[in-house]
Write an enzyme that holds these catalytic residues in place. Sequence first.
Site, short mmCIF file in Angstrom:
data_model
loop_
_atom_site.label_atom_id
_atom_site.label_comp_id
_atom_site.label_asym_id
_atom_site.label_seq_id
_atom_site.Cartn_x
_atom_site.Cartn_y
_atom_site.Cartn_z
N GLU A 48 0.81 -1.09 0.04
CA GLU A 48 0.08 -0.02 0.02
C GLU A 48 0.85 1.00 0.14
O GLU A 48 1.84 1.05 0.71
CB GLU A 48 -0.79 -0.12 1.28
CG GLU A 48 -2.44 -0.18 1.11
CD GLU A 48 -2.87 -0.34 2.61
OE1 GLU A 48 -2.38 -0.20 3.80
OE2 GLU A 48 -4.33 -0.02 2.59
N ARG A 101 -4.15 -4.42 -0.07
CA ARG A 101 -5.57 -3.96 -0.27
C ARG A 101 -5.93 -3.67 -2.01
O ARG A 101 -5.26 -4.04 -2.83
CB ARG A 101 -5.74 -2.76 0.30
CG ARG A 101 -5.95 -3.02 2.03
CD ARG A 101 -6.78 -2.14 2.76
NE ARG A 101 -6.83 -2.41 4.09
CZ ARG A 101 -6.20 -1.75 5.15
NH1 ARG A 101 -5.41 -0.91 4.76
NH2 ARG A 101 -6.24 -2.29 6.38
N ARG A 159 -1.33 -5.61 17.85
CA ARG A 159 -0.24 -5.32 16.67
C ARG A 159 -0.11 -4.10 16.49
O ARG A 159 0.89 -3.55 16.19
CB ARG A 159 -0.70 -6.50 15.53
CG ARG A 159 -0.60 -7.78 15.88
CD ARG A 159 -0.97 -8.60 14.67
NE ARG A 159 -0.78 -10.04 15.13
CZ ARG A 159 -1.24 -10.98 14.24
NH1 ARG A 159 -1.75 -10.73 12.90
NH2 ARG A 159 -1.31 -12.25 14.71
N LYS A 161 -0.55 -1.62 18.43
CA LYS A 161 0.19 -0.91 19.58
C LYS A 161 1.70 -1.14 19.22
O LYS A 161 2.61 -0.12 19.50
CB LYS A 161 -0.35 -1.37 20.82
CG LYS A 161 -1.84 -0.78 21.20
CD LYS A 161 -1.71 0.81 21.46
CE LYS A 161 -3.12 1.11 21.54
NZ LYS A 161 -3.44 2.56 21.00
N GLN A 162 1.81 -2.48 19.16
CA GLN A 162 3.38 -2.99 18.98
C GLN A 162 3.84 -2.10 17.65
O GLN A 162 5.09 -1.83 17.98
CB GLN A 162 3.23 -4.16 18.79
CG GLN A 162 4.59 -5.20 18.54
CD GLN A 162 4.41 -6.56 17.78
OE1 GLN A 162 3.33 -7.12 18.16
NE2 GLN A 162 5.13 -6.85 16.81
#
Length: 228
Positions: A48, A101, A159, A161-162
């Site tokens: 993307e 996407r 994920r 947040k990570q």
Amino acid sequence: MLSPSQGKLVRNGEERKSVICIEGNIASGKTTCLEYFSKTSNIEVLTEPVSKWRNVQGHNPLALMYQDPERWGLTLQTYVQLTMLDRHLSTVAAPVRMMERSIYSAKYIFVENLYKSGKMPEVDFAVLSEWFEWIVKNIAIPVDLIVYLQTTPQTCYERLKQRCREEERVIPMEYLEAIHNLYEDWLIKQTSFKVPAPVLVISADDDLQKMLHQYEENRERILTARRA
Ligand SMILES: Nc1ncnc2c1ncn2[C@@H]1O[C@H](COP(=O)(O)OP(=O)(O)O)[C@@H](O)[C@H]1O
Ligand SMILES: O=c1ccn([C@H]2C[C@H](O)[C@@H](COP(=O)(O)O)O2)c(=O)[nH]1
């Protein structure tokens, strides 16, 4: 170059190549999946264009949209639509193109979410919708297979947040739930919008090792996808 064929503009020389779109919620693991398949010869991977959405001539429409969706949703999604169309139309050398996407999910998931949640004015939605309808009516945007990385919103939240992308710090769990529900309606229940290709669903809550195993199990199905 685009040439007319059966009433639509078609990218020359791309007719015999297959197009796989990897779909899924934010931070579901799409980029990681693409990185894995990028090691395969005969596949060209198109991620993307997020870096463009974060920097168009010195402006950051992604950050602006998260700060004030009512004001900047149209701006971001107009640019997403343009850059995704450019991705779909780009020439690739390999026989298989794997994309992150699509122009379809930009409209059916993200524009729809802004509008349905009351964060996009009706006039902005109308303008974007007419643009989108014009594009899909006049330009061939073939997709042979959609690979849906199906996760729980909770997994994506962890994920996200990570990964710690600056613009996304403000994303609440409810946003990921809304995106999840739109994806499920579109690709699993198939009750919202036309699905442009067959859908392969891969459960994507598992750890990386298990995900790579699943990708191997589905490799043949993915790489041999061809439209009729
Ligand atoms: N199966 C997995 N288990 C744990 N963490 C993962 C897994 N797949 C990806 N990640 C991590 O989750 C974050 C989001 O993954 P990413 O591939 O960038 O998602 P997307 O492209 O869908 O937004 C990254 O930090 C990535 O390293
Ligand atoms: O049409 C779109 C497509 C994506 N976004 C946002 C969602 C995320 O914050 C980023 C990139 O998504 P990833 O799932 O991490 O690839 O762009 C959007 O707002 N509109």
